[in-house]
Design a protein around this motif. Sequence first.
Motif, PDB file in Angstrom:
ATOM      1  N   ALA A  16      -0.306  -5.054   2.625  1.00  0.00           N
ATOM      2  CA  ALA A  16      -0.389  -5.563   1.262  1.00  0.00           C
ATOM      3  C   ALA A  16      -1.471  -4.943   0.474  1.00  0.00           C
ATOM      4  O   ALA A  16      -2.551  -5.047   1.143  1.00  0.00           O
ATOM      5  N   VAL A  17      -1.307  -4.710  -0.833  1.00  0.00           N
ATOM      6  CA  VAL A  17      -2.481  -4.544  -1.651  1.00  0.00           C
ATOM      7  C   VAL A  17      -3.136  -5.931  -1.640  1.00  0.00           C
ATOM      8  O   VAL A  17      -2.988  -6.824  -1.608  1.00  0.00           O
ATOM      9  N   PRO A  18      -4.759  -5.624  -1.775  1.00  0.00           N
ATOM     10  CA  PRO A  18      -5.660  -6.850  -1.858  1.00  0.00           C
ATOM     11  C   PRO A  18      -5.317  -8.013  -2.619  1.00  0.00           C
ATOM     12  O   PRO A  18      -5.373  -9.046  -2.301  1.00  0.00           O
ATOM     13  N   PRO A  19      -4.762  -7.923  -3.984  1.00  0.00           N
ATOM     14  CA  PRO A  19      -4.506  -8.855  -4.845  1.00  0.00           C
ATOM     15  C   PRO A  19      -3.299  -9.832  -4.285  1.00  0.00           C
ATOM     16  O   PRO A  19      -3.358 -11.243  -4.481  1.00  0.00           O
ATOM     17  N   VAL A  20      -2.547  -9.045  -3.498  1.00  0.00           N
ATOM     18  CA  VAL A  20      -1.321  -9.714  -3.027  1.00  0.00           C
ATOM     19  C   VAL A  20      -1.778 -10.540  -1.849  1.00  0.00           C
ATOM     20  O   VAL A  20      -1.151 -11.542  -1.463  1.00  0.00           O
ATOM     21  N   LEU A  21      -2.436  -9.573  -0.943  1.00  0.00           N
ATOM     22  CA  LEU A  21      -2.819 -10.484   0.216  1.00  0.00           C
ATOM     23  C   LEU A  21      -3.642 -11.800   0.009  1.00  0.00           C
ATOM     24  O   LEU A  21      -3.411 -12.720   0.693  1.00  0.00           O
ATOM     25  N   GLY A  22      -4.432 -11.851  -0.894  1.00  0.00           N
ATOM     26  CA  GLY A  22      -5.193 -13.168  -1.462  1.00  0.00           C
ATOM     27  C   GLY A  22      -4.463 -14.264  -1.630  1.00  0.00           C
ATOM     28  O   GLY A  22      -4.538 -15.481  -1.680  1.00  0.00           O
ATOM     29  N   ARG A  23      -2.905 -13.900  -1.891  1.00  0.00           N
ATOM     30  CA  ARG A  23      -2.047 -14.999  -2.587  1.00  0.00           C
ATOM     31  C   ARG A  23      -1.106 -15.376  -1.423  1.00  0.00           C
ATOM     32  O   ARG A  23      -0.017 -16.343  -1.797  1.00  0.00           O
ATOM     33  N   LEU A  72       0.870  -1.209   0.149  1.00  0.00           N
ATOM     34  CA  LEU A  72       0.049   0.035  -0.051  1.00  0.00           C
ATOM     35  C   LEU A  72       0.856   1.168  -0.048  1.00  0.00           C
ATOM     36  O   LEU A  72       2.054   1.176   0.663  1.00  0.00           O
ATOM     37  N   ALA A  73       0.259   2.480  -0.329  1.00  0.00           N
ATOM     38  CA  ALA A  73       1.249   3.495  -0.708  1.00  0.00           C
ATOM     39  C   ALA A  73       1.811   4.231   0.478  1.00  0.00           C
ATOM     40  O   ALA A  73       2.736   4.796   0.569  1.00  0.00           O
ATOM     41  N   HIS A  74       1.065   4.002   1.659  1.00  0.00           N
ATOM     42  CA  HIS A  74       1.304   4.903   2.839  1.00  0.00           C
ATOM     43  C   HIS A  74       2.480   4.092   3.616  1.00  0.00           C
ATOM     44  O   HIS A  74       2.994   4.844   4.696  1.00  0.00           O
ATOM     45  N   ILE A  75       2.979   3.147   3.419  1.00  0.00           N
ATOM     46  CA  ILE A  75       3.741   2.308   4.146  1.00  0.00           C
ATOM     47  C   ILE A  75       5.248   2.866   4.499  1.00  0.00           C
ATOM     48  O   ILE A  75       5.857   3.257   3.531  1.00  0.00           O
ATOM     49  N   ASP A  76       5.648   2.912   5.597  1.00  0.00           N
ATOM     50  CA  ASP A  76       6.919   3.452   5.770  1.00  0.00           C
ATOM     51  C   ASP A  76       7.864   2.135   5.932  1.00  0.00           C
ATOM     52  O   ASP A  76       7.638   1.362   6.935  1.00  0.00           O
ATOM     53  N   LEU A  77       8.823   1.820   5.091  1.00  0.00           N
ATOM     54  CA  LEU A  77       9.349   0.560   5.004  1.00  0.00           C
ATOM     55  C   LEU A  77      10.256   0.227   6.225  1.00  0.00           C
ATOM     56  O   LEU A  77      10.274  -0.920   6.964  1.00  0.00           O
ATOM     57  N   VAL A  78      11.078   1.138   6.841  1.00  0.00           N
ATOM     58  CA  VAL A  78      11.934   1.062   8.054  1.00  0.00           C
ATOM     59  C   VAL A  78      10.843   0.825   9.033  1.00  0.00           C
ATOM     60  O   VAL A  78      11.395  -0.387  10.092  1.00  0.00           O
ATOM     61  N   ASP A  79      10.027   1.486   9.421  1.00  0.00           N
ATOM     62  CA  ASP A  79       9.022   1.120  10.508  1.00  0.00           C
ATOM     63  C   ASP A  79       8.407  -0.230  10.369  1.00  0.00           C
ATOM     64  O   ASP A  79       8.396  -0.994  11.289  1.00  0.00           O
ATOM     65  N   THR A  80       8.051  -0.657   9.351  1.00  0.00           N
ATOM     66  CA  THR A  80       7.423  -2.059   8.984  1.00  0.00           C
ATOM     67  C   THR A  80       8.356  -3.122   9.192  1.00  0.00           C
ATOM     68  O   THR A  80       8.224  -4.005   9.886  1.00  0.00           O
ATOM     69  N   ALA A  81       9.682  -2.719   8.674  1.00  0.00           N
ATOM     70  CA  ALA A  81      11.046  -3.884   8.778  1.00  0.00           C
ATOM     71  C   ALA A  81      11.201  -4.126  10.545  1.00  0.00           C
ATOM     72  O   ALA A  81      11.347  -5.291  10.825  1.00  0.00           O
TER      73      ALA A  81
END
Length: 243
Positions: free
Chosen positions: A189-196, A141-150
């Motif tokens: 995750a964007v919905p199409p990816v989440l479903g996989r 998703l567009a708003h994700i902070d990569l470092v914070d998420t890691a």
Amino acid sequence: MAKQDRSVRTRRRVLEAAAEVFDREGYRATTVNEIAAAAGMTKGAVYFHFSGKEELAQIILDEQQRGAEEALLPQAVKLQEIVDSGLVLAERLCTDGLVRASVRLSLDQQAGELDRSSPFRTWTEANLVILQEAGRRGELLAHIDLVDTAELFVGAFAGLQHMSQVLAGYADLPRRISVLLRSVMPSIAVPPVLGRLDLCAGRGAYLIAEAEARAAGAAARVPAGVAAAVPPVVVGGPVADGG
């Protein structure tokens, strides 16, 4: 060659004994004498292979990263690799004494002379690399902070593993990590990816078993003394069933 193989086996025996004692006693209370006794050898034999308990502890600390590579293969969906790293580590904590001791040491506040930050930094950096590639592929998703998420994945795992160790001796850790992933992945995750994504608690055990089967198959096919190059394989895993 036989002498070299014996030396490798002896070093492993000492490491496993040290892991057992570190996990039970903690770093400060552990002595080389206790490690030698657990390994069934003399103190001098331990010192022949290792400089002391600090070297042993540092090697064991690094065990969180070693040994998982065979089970963590490239995936068609990049975010699946973060899922897999968490579930494989959860399974290894249930079954591998070296990994349990590694986590115990990384959280041991009395082990001040060790570089306890190394596992946290390494896991965070590995997660960040995966997230960066997942972002380039449009999986996030567009708003994700990569470092914070890691860092979130690493910190949340550390807390859950400690809770699982206290309450269940790690027996429920794969389920707890699966719950964490089911809670976090929809927010990144964007919905199409989440479903996989396969977020099943049993995926870690599945991937480890697949890795062991590949290694056994390669060993059976290759004559003694001949190195085999095993190409990367994308593992699909069981279909997510909500359990």
